[in-house]
Design an enzyme around this catalytic site. Structure first.
Site, PDB file in Angstrom:
ATOM      1  N   HIS A 157       0.797  -1.070   0.072  1.00 45.56           N
ATOM      2  CA  HIS A 157      -0.019  -0.037  -0.163  1.00 45.56           C
ATOM      3  C   HIS A 157       0.725   1.434  -0.194  1.00 45.56           C
ATOM      4  O   HIS A 157       0.236   2.435   0.037  1.00 45.56           O
ATOM      5  CB  HIS A 157      -1.023   0.010   1.223  1.00 45.56           C
ATOM      6  CG  HIS A 157      -2.136  -1.003   1.102  1.00 45.56           C
ATOM      7  ND1 HIS A 157      -3.313  -0.740   0.554  1.00 45.56           N
ATOM      8  CD2 HIS A 157      -2.132  -2.294   1.156  1.00 45.56           C
ATOM      9  CE1 HIS A 157      -4.033  -1.870   0.770  1.00 45.56           C
ATOM     10  NE2 HIS A 157      -3.177  -2.763   1.040  1.00 45.56           N
ATOM     11  N   ASP A 364       3.490   9.443  -1.630  1.00 48.24           N
ATOM     12  CA  ASP A 364       2.177   8.664  -1.211  1.00 48.24           C
ATOM     13  C   ASP A 364       2.040   7.517  -2.208  1.00 48.24           C
ATOM     14  O   ASP A 364       2.034   7.771  -3.311  1.00 48.24           O
ATOM     15  CB  ASP A 364       1.095   9.704  -1.142  1.00 48.24           C
ATOM     16  CG  ASP A 364       0.042   9.188  -0.063  1.00 48.24           C
ATOM     17  OD1 ASP A 364      -0.005   8.030   0.277  1.00 48.24           O
ATOM     18  OD2 ASP A 364      -0.557  10.222   0.216  1.00 48.24           O
TER      19      ASP A 364
HETATM   20  P1  ADP Z   1      -2.901   7.332   4.716  1.00 52.43           P
HETATM   21  O1  ADP Z   1      -3.429   6.064   4.364  1.00 52.43           O
HETATM   22  O2  ADP Z   1      -1.413   7.544   4.379  1.00 52.43           O
HETATM   23  O3  ADP Z   1      -3.465   7.694   5.950  1.00 52.43           O
HETATM   24  P2  ADP Z   1      -4.728   7.894   2.656  1.00 52.43           P
HETATM   25  O4  ADP Z   1      -5.101   9.494   2.036  1.00 52.43           O
HETATM   26  O5  ADP Z   1      -4.578   6.848   1.455  1.00 52.43           O
HETATM   27  O6  ADP Z   1      -3.516   8.150   3.421  1.00 52.43           O
HETATM   28  O7  ADP Z   1      -5.952   7.481   3.399  1.00 52.43           O
HETATM   29  C1  ADP Z   1      -6.348   8.012   4.492  1.00 52.43           C
HETATM   30  C2  ADP Z   1      -7.638   7.938   4.928  1.00 52.43           C
HETATM   31  O8  ADP Z   1      -7.822   8.446   6.320  1.00 52.43           O
HETATM   32  C3  ADP Z   1      -8.824   8.469   4.162  1.00 52.43           C
HETATM   33  O9  ADP Z   1      -9.612   7.624   4.005  1.00 52.43           O
HETATM   34  C4  ADP Z   1      -8.992   9.848   4.976  1.00 52.43           C
HETATM   35  O10 ADP Z   1     -10.513  10.146   4.856  1.00 52.43           O
HETATM   36  C5  ADP Z   1      -8.800   9.314   6.291  1.00 52.43           C
HETATM   37  N1  ADP Z   1      -8.636  10.652   7.088  1.00 52.43           N
HETATM   38  C6  ADP Z   1      -7.616  11.297   7.144  1.00 52.43           C
HETATM   39  N2  ADP Z   1      -7.608  12.527   7.893  1.00 52.43           N
HETATM   40  C7  ADP Z   1      -8.868  12.276   8.692  1.00 52.43           C
HETATM   41  C8  ADP Z   1      -9.496  12.981   9.724  1.00 52.43           C
HETATM   42  N3  ADP Z   1      -8.991  14.087  10.162  1.00 52.43           N
HETATM   43  N4  ADP Z   1     -10.667  12.235  10.134  1.00 52.43           N
HETATM   44  C9  ADP Z   1     -11.022  11.308   9.550  1.00 52.43           C
HETATM   45  N5  ADP Z   1     -10.626  10.665   8.558  1.00 52.43           N
HETATM   46  C10 ADP Z   1      -9.272  10.938   8.122  1.00 52.43           C
END
Ligand code: ADP
Length: 461
Positions: A157, A364
């Site tokens: 991932h 990312d």
């Molecule tokens: P990573 O897996 O590196 O954190 P991604 O962008 O692929 O990055 O996934 C992040 C996930 O976490 C997304 O589904 C996003 O909506 C969720 N997310 C990020 N910040 C928040 C937040 N402040 N509150 C709720 N969900 C969050």
């Protein structure tokens, strides 16, 4: 149809048959598990004084989960250690933050052994096994050593790093060799796959023939499978009462101002510092626009046991404070910086209220926020996605405004471009983006990988 055994560091326990507030990955894997039968195996999140290998089984909403507890030392060395202090920074090109400790490597091997030992009796003869992410790269090999001859797939991932970075890891060869225990290995993008190919051909004397990668007399299938979101569910979430409420709150908090949002885990890979600096440059370069935009950055803390994550928090507190100190007015705060998570519906409402999303990671594997932002937009008046070229998502989402997040000038220009973008162009770009986000959703991704895993591997044909 073969049963499916999903193995990942953590397990998402289904809640009451509904998708609830779970991420798209959890929803898709649970759907696959309902269809195939089988189970989802991983760490419970709990620690015990001394490892027992006891399995906690949970049945719910048509899905079986099985979890084990680990020791404190396991978590220090394997999870906070090798996974999050060694592999995570290295795989995100941050060799400067990468810590190389023998104890970490030892803990990583030990926990992968523990996973293999405990999951072994649960694996039936015909089951498909699907291992997830950088925490468990050696698990396939460990299972082979224990006599498992099933088809086993692995999905990464995160990015796969360039060879010259990866070779800084003392055990790089061993790590890559262990991928050859799998039948199928999946990456989000062609870039990450290319880097893997490069390592295999330049360091191992291996060969690449289409999807077939051969080294040390063993062939695997290495594929590109970009993950998506549960798009239909996200579009519905953006129409919910909670989303509408969040949207109204956002609009009321910034009457007459264009909203710019960022939503990320607090992680150095997300480029938050550079994003703040880009916004600062925008304010500096465009005095006429000050007071007309409001930037909301939501960033809940993560991995707080790792020092660099504490350091980045302190750094961003100071930076947002100094930008606000420099530019704020009695009735205007340039940056609102919030360190907490929000339920999915509220986030969807926040995305919809925004004129611009800044999704500008320095590196990312994919980035799902970019896809969620697109899915949450009002189809008659969509906002603009400003997306880093270094997010895996940029390879699919070419209709976004693409930026180099290291350049504050480029970020400032992108904000101006997005603010000035006529509705027609916003609609045209959004239409192209949403089509992709709908077509290549998380269920499509899951099917793509499982189809590859179910197909015979090249050497078995
Ligand atoms: P990573 O897996 O590196 O954190 P991604 O962008 O692929 O990055 O996934 C992040 C996930 O976490 C997304 O589904 C996003 O909506 C969720 N997310 C990020 N910040 C928040 C937040 N402040 N509150 C709720 N969900 C969050």
């Amino acid at each position: 149809m073969s049963r499916l055994i999903v193995i990942s560091n953590r397990v998402a326990v289904p809640k009451g048959g509904e998708s609830g507030n779970q991420g798209g990955l959890a929803v898709a894997l649970q759907a696959a598990l309902r269809e195939h039968g089988g189970l989802w195996f991983g760490w419970s999140g709990d620690t015990v004084e001394s490892f027992t290998g006891n399995i906690h089984r949970h049945e719910g909403a048509g899905v079986t989960t099985a979890t084990i507890d680990l020791e404190e030392q396991d978590i220090d060395e394997y999870y906070n250690g090798f996974a999050n202090r060694t592999l995570w920074p290295l795989f995100h090109y941050r060799i400067d933050l990468t810590e190389f400790e023998r104890d970490f490597a030892g803990g990583y091997a030990r926990v992968n052994d523990r996973f293999a030992d405990t999951v072994l009796p649960l694996v039936g003869e015909e089951d498909l096994v699907w291992v997830h992410d950088y925490h468990l790269i050696p698990l396939g090999r460990k299972l082979r050593e224990r006599g498992v001859s099933n088809r086993i797939g692995f999905f990464l991932h995160t990015p796969w790093p360039p060879t010259r970075l990866l070779t800084a890891l003392p055990s790089h060869r061993q790590l890559v060799e262990s991928l050859f225990a799998y039948d199928v290995v999946g990456f989000h993008t062609a870039d990450w796959l290319d880097s893997f190919h490069h390592y295999v051909t330049s360091m191992m004397g291996g060969t690449v023939d289409g999807e077939t990668v051969t080294a040390d007399g063993r062939s695997i299938r290495a594929i590109v499978a970009p993950i998506g979101i549960d798009t239909a569910e996200y579009e519905a979430a953006a129409e919910s009462a909670e989303a509408r409420f969040a949207r109204d709150r956002m609009h009321m908090s910034a009457t007459g101002r264009a909203l710019v949002v960022g939503v990320d885990r607090l992680d150095y890979s997300k480029g938050l510092r550079e994003r703040f600096l880009g916004y600062q440059r925008f304010l500096a370069n465009h005095p006429d626009r000050r007071g007309l935009t409001s930037f909301l950055q939501i960033a809940p803390p993560s991995r707080e046991k790792v020092d660099t994550y504490q350091a980045i928090r302190t750094d961003l507190d100071a930076l947002s404070g100094s930008i606000n100190g420099e530019y704020a007015d009695i009735d205007w705060t340039p940056i609102r910086y919030v360190n907490r998570g929000y339920p999915r519906e509220e986030l969807a409402g926040i995305y919809r209220s925004a004129r611009i999303a800044l999704v500008t990671p320095l590196r990312d594997g994919m980035n799902l926020v970019a896809k969620e932002f697109v899915a949450a937009q009002d189809p008659t008046d969509p906002g603009v996605l400003v997306l880093s070229v270094f997010a895996g998502a940029a390879q699919q989402m070419t209709e976004a405004v693409l930026v180099n997040p290291y350049s504050a000038e480029e970020m400032a220009d992108a904000i101006v471009t997005a603010l000035a973008m006529p509705r027609e162009e916003r609609l045209r770009r959004w239409q192209a983006l949403i089509e992709g986000v709908r077509r290549e959703d998380v269920f499509w991704w899951c099917g793509l990988f499982l189809d590859a895993l179910e197909a015979k591997t090249p050497e078995l044909v």
